[in-house]
Design a protein around this motif. Structure first.
Motif, PDB file in Angstrom:
ATOM      1  N   THR A  19      45.439  35.987  28.800  1.00 50.60           N
ATOM      2  CA  THR A  19      45.230  34.553  29.010  1.00 50.60           C
ATOM      3  C   THR A  19      46.527  33.868  29.416  1.00 50.60           C
ATOM      4  O   THR A  19      46.558  33.064  30.370  1.00 50.60           O
ATOM      5  N   LEU A  20      47.611  34.166  28.709  1.00 47.60           N
ATOM      6  CA  LEU A  20      48.895  33.522  29.015  1.00 47.60           C
ATOM      7  C   LEU A  20      49.389  33.912  30.404  1.00 47.60           C
ATOM      8  O   LEU A  20      49.953  33.079  31.120  1.00 47.60           O
ATOM      9  N   ARG A  21      49.161  35.139  30.797  1.00 49.22           N
ATOM     10  CA  ARG A  21      49.575  35.566  32.148  1.00 49.22           C
ATOM     11  C   ARG A  21      48.781  34.826  33.220  1.00 49.22           C
ATOM     12  O   ARG A  21      49.316  34.503  34.288  1.00 49.22           O
ATOM     13  N   VAL A  22      47.513  34.548  32.955  1.00 54.10           N
ATOM     14  CA  VAL A  22      46.720  33.742  33.890  1.00 54.10           C
ATOM     15  C   VAL A  22      47.272  32.324  33.944  1.00 54.10           C
ATOM     16  O   VAL A  22      47.423  31.734  35.028  1.00 54.10           O
ATOM     17  N   LEU A  23      47.602  31.758  32.783  1.00 46.58           N
ATOM     18  CA  LEU A  23      48.136  30.393  32.736  1.00 46.58           C
ATOM     19  C   LEU A  23      49.467  30.281  33.467  1.00 46.58           C
ATOM     20  O   LEU A  23      49.786  29.233  34.034  1.00 46.58           O
ATOM     21  N   LEU A  24      50.240  31.359  33.464  1.00 44.26           N
ATOM     22  CA  LEU A  24      51.542  31.355  34.130  1.00 44.26           C
ATOM     23  C   LEU A  24      51.443  31.698  35.613  1.00 44.26           C
ATOM     24  O   LEU A  24      52.457  31.707  36.317  1.00 44.26           O
ATOM     25  N   GLY A  25      50.235  32.000  36.089  1.00 45.32           N
ATOM     26  CA  GLY A  25      50.062  32.342  37.492  1.00 45.32           C
ATOM     27  C   GLY A  25      50.524  33.736  37.845  1.00 45.32           C
ATOM     28  O   GLY A  25      50.759  34.046  39.017  1.00 45.32           O
ATOM     29  N   LEU A  26      50.646  34.606  36.843  1.00 40.70           N
ATOM     30  CA  LEU A  26      51.102  35.978  37.084  1.00 40.70           C
ATOM     31  C   LEU A  26      49.960  36.900  37.503  1.00 40.70           C
ATOM     32  O   LEU A  26      50.188  37.893  38.195  1.00 40.70           O
ATOM     33  N   ILE A  27      48.758  36.591  37.049  1.00 41.16           N
ATOM     34  CA  ILE A  27      47.579  37.340  37.474  1.00 41.16           C
ATOM     35  C   ILE A  27      46.466  36.343  37.767  1.00 41.16           C
ATOM     36  O   ILE A  27      46.498  35.201  37.302  1.00 41.16           O
ATOM     37  N   ARG A  28      45.481  36.792  38.516  1.00 35.80           N
ATOM     38  CA  ARG A  28      44.377  35.924  38.912  1.00 35.80           C
ATOM     39  C   ARG A  28      43.095  36.383  38.240  1.00 35.80           C
ATOM     40  O   ARG A  28      42.784  37.580  38.240  1.00 35.80           O
ATOM     41  N   ALA A  29      42.389  35.451  37.661  1.00 32.72           N
ATOM     42  CA  ALA A  29      41.128  35.784  36.991  1.00 32.72           C
ATOM     43  C   ALA A  29      40.008  35.945  38.020  1.00 32.72           C
ATOM     44  O   ALA A  29      40.060  35.376  39.119  1.00 32.72           O
ATOM     45  N   GLN A  30      38.989  36.737  37.627  1.00 37.41           N
ATOM     46  CA  GLN A  30      37.842  36.920  38.522  1.00 37.41           C
ATOM     47  C   GLN A  30      36.955  35.672  38.568  1.00 37.41           C
ATOM     48  O   GLN A  30      36.481  35.282  39.623  1.00 37.41           O
TER      49      GLN A  30
END
Length: 296
Positions: A46-57
């Motif tokens: 979740t935190l990596r998504v919030l930081l823009g490091l990975i993209r959710a489906q």
């Protein structure tokens, strides 16, 4: 109060593994929000998504009113983060690393930077390759706190720190909150979350299972009561909301639901009471209630 972080129905998979399964999260402006769950619950994803490091489906994510994947540069201008496992450039000194990291956000407040270095007791002259895990963590924390941000995203930020440095960290969280910043704190240290956080979200298997203030969540478990008294045990045991009563000499120990506490006190009235303690459930108890043996 505006929401600084808004996550709706977030889904992220890695191959056949569903790391996030419709997760919802809201973090309000100016609060310290605890983010709890065991390994594999989906916190770091979740935190990596919030930081823009990975993209959710699937799902919708807004950080500071923006999409962190499409507007990562704008989001990070007002955001400071600390990962749980800090990796540094081995040939740079601690001071050079702090200056580089703060320069990416516009440069450090020099007086604040120097004060943080003293408080965290970091030798900034040493090269990063010689640092222990705790010292690498200090570098990241100093870089995060040395320049004001609207949002701090902290993933296991005190990993590797000793108790004295943990208290320095807590003081910094309190300081930035007093200045109006928002903090999202993911931690396994339940006492830390309990001491710092205004609200808490508990996640399991990529979904939120409970969210609210600690006071609101305490309805989920019972207070622990210990009373040294001559009151007959059966009088207390018969009360609604009293559980697992045992007598140990002249001491009664039992669990009491919040609504039963007043009735327990009333039942003791008129009887000799030499000692009475009522301990509300800790955050650890709340956590174990959701995860049971898995969390143990």
């Amino acid at each position: 109060m505006d929401d600084i972080v808004v996550v709706r129905a977030l889904v992220k998979t890695f191959g056949r593994t569903r790391a996030l399964d419709g997760l919802d999260l809201r973090v309000s402006e100016g609060e310290v929000h605890g983010f709890l769950g065991p390994n594999g619950a989906g916190k770091s994803t979740t935190l990596r998504v919030l930081l823009g490091l990975i993209r959710a489906q699937r799902g919708d994510v807004r950080v500071l009113g923006r999409d962190p994947w499409r507007d990562a540069v704008a989001v990070h201008a007002d955001l400071a983060s600390v990962p749980g496992d800090v990796a540094l450039w081995p040939e740079l000194s601690g001071g050079e690393t702090i200056d580089l990291l703060t320069a990416l956000r516009g440069g450090a407040d020099r007086a604040l930077r120097d004060r943080l270095v003293r408080d965290f007791d970091l030798d900034t002259r040493k090269r990063a390759r010689s640092y222990s895990k705790g010292n690498r963590q200090k570098v990241a924390l100093i870089a995060a706190f040395a320049r004001p941000a609207r949002l701090y995203v902290l993933d296991e930020p005190t990993s590797g720190l000793d108790p004295l440095m943990e208290e320095v960290f807590r003081d910094e969280v309190r300081r930035v909150r007093a200045d109006g910043a928002t903090v999202l704190l993911s931690s396994h240290l339940l006492a830390e979350v309990e001491a710092l956080c205004d609200r808490v979200t508990i996640v399991r298997a990529g979904r939120v299972v409970e969210t609210g203030t600690i006071a609101e969540m305490r309805h989920l478990t019972r207070s622990a009561v210990s009373v040294r008294t001559h009151t007959p045990a059966d009088r207390i045991a018969a009360l609604d909301g009293v559980h697992d009563l045992v007598r140990d000499g002249d001491t009664l120990r039992f669990g009491a639901e919040p609504a039963a506490v007043a009735a327990v006190v009333a039942a003791l009235d008129g009887h000799r009471v030499d000692a009475l303690t009522i301990e509300p459930p800790s955050l650890e108890e709340l956590f174990l209630r959701h995860y049971g043996r898995e969390a143990r």
